[in-house]
Design a protein around this motif. Structure first.
Motif, short mmCIF file in Angstrom:
data_model
loop_
_atom_site.label_atom_id
_atom_site.label_comp_id
_atom_site.label_asym_id
_atom_site.label_seq_id
_atom_site.Cartn_x
_atom_site.Cartn_y
_atom_site.Cartn_z
N UNK A 30 0.86 -1.18 0.00
CA UNK A 30 0.00 0.00 0.00
C UNK A 30 0.90 1.24 0.00
N UNK A 31 1.15 1.76 -1.18
CA UNK A 31 2.05 2.90 -1.36
C UNK A 31 1.29 4.21 -1.53
N UNK A 32 0.07 4.30 -1.01
CA UNK A 32 -0.71 5.54 -1.09
C UNK A 32 0.18 6.69 -0.65
N UNK A 33 0.25 7.72 -1.47
CA UNK A 33 1.17 8.84 -1.23
C UNK A 33 0.84 9.62 0.03
N UNK A 34 -0.37 9.50 0.55
CA UNK A 34 -0.70 10.16 1.82
C UNK A 34 0.10 9.53 2.98
N UNK A 35 0.60 8.32 2.76
CA UNK A 35 1.39 7.62 3.77
C UNK A 35 2.88 7.66 3.47
N UNK A 36 3.26 7.83 2.21
CA UNK A 36 4.65 7.60 1.82
C UNK A 36 5.39 8.81 1.27
N UNK A 39 5.96 15.43 0.87
CA UNK A 39 5.60 16.65 0.13
C UNK A 39 4.16 16.55 -0.39
N UNK A 40 3.83 15.43 -0.98
CA UNK A 40 2.48 15.22 -1.48
C UNK A 40 1.48 15.26 -0.32
N UNK A 41 1.78 14.55 0.76
CA UNK A 41 0.87 14.47 1.90
C UNK A 41 0.65 15.84 2.55
N UNK A 42 1.66 16.69 2.53
CA UNK A 42 1.52 18.03 3.13
C UNK A 42 0.42 18.83 2.45
N UNK A 48 -0.27 16.30 6.07
CA UNK A 48 1.00 15.64 6.34
C UNK A 48 0.83 14.13 6.29
N UNK A 49 1.94 13.45 6.40
CA UNK A 49 1.93 11.98 6.36
C UNK A 49 1.13 11.44 7.54
N UNK A 50 0.33 10.42 7.24
CA UNK A 50 -0.41 9.70 8.28
C UNK A 50 -0.17 8.20 8.10
N UNK A 51 -0.32 7.47 9.18
CA UNK A 51 -0.20 6.01 9.13
C UNK A 51 -1.40 5.41 8.42
N UNK A 52 -1.20 4.26 7.84
CA UNK A 52 -2.30 3.50 7.25
C UNK A 52 -3.31 3.18 8.36
N UNK A 53 -4.57 3.31 8.08
CA UNK A 53 -5.58 2.98 9.08
C UNK A 53 -5.46 1.55 9.55
N UNK A 54 -5.11 0.66 8.65
CA UNK A 54 -5.00 -0.75 9.02
C UNK A 54 -3.78 -1.04 9.88
N UNK A 55 -2.83 -0.13 9.94
CA UNK A 55 -1.72 -0.29 10.88
C UNK A 55 -2.28 -0.20 12.30
#
Length: 136
Positions: A30-36, A39-42, A48-55
């Motif tokens: 799961x390489x969703x850019x909101x997690x990885x 710059x994109x997540x900001x 900003x970067x957030x952990x995967x919900x399933x984590x």
């Protein structure tokens, strides 16, 4: 070994780091850019970067595994209330609230970001698990 019964509870607590999030992404694909991608997540929904919900849900699974007996997931309902960010400490709890028969119990599950005495629920849910004695 005893089995889980109403009133039993368990918890786990883990620190979530950027490395934890990257390892989860590598493991699951799961390489969703909101997690990885910081710059994109900001620029995204969470700022900003957030952990995967399933984590966080995985930590709930770890709390379930800490209940008495051999625990087998049968179902899980999850409501994601808030994000987990790098640097957060997450505490997951599982409390058996009802024996539903046939070695199954209903369990209230919660994951919270904790900071000292403060806690914010990030995942709230309910699971049904099979709890059987460990056979040697």
């Amino acid at each position: 070994m005893p089995v889980a019964a109403a009133g039993d509870d368990a918890e786990v607590q883990r620190d979530v780091t950027r490395e934890t999030i990257e390892q989860y992404a590598d493991l699951t694909g799961d390489e969703n850019r909101l997690h990885t991608d910081p710059e994109y997540a900001a620029e995204g929904f969470f700022g900003g970067v957030v952990a995967h919900g399933m984590l966080g849900a995985g930590l709930i699974s770890a709390a379930l595994a800490a209940l008495p007996g051999d625990i087998v997931y049968l179902s899980q309902d999850l409501d994601f209330a808030a994000p987990v960010r790098p640097g957060d400490t997450v505490r997951a709890t599982a409390e058996v609230v009802e024996d539903v028969g046939d070695d199954r119990v209903r369990v209230e599950t919660v994951a919270e970001v904790v900071d000292g005495d403060d806690a914010e629920t990030v995942i709230d849910g309910e699971a049904v698990v099979l709890s059987v004695p460990h056979e040697n």
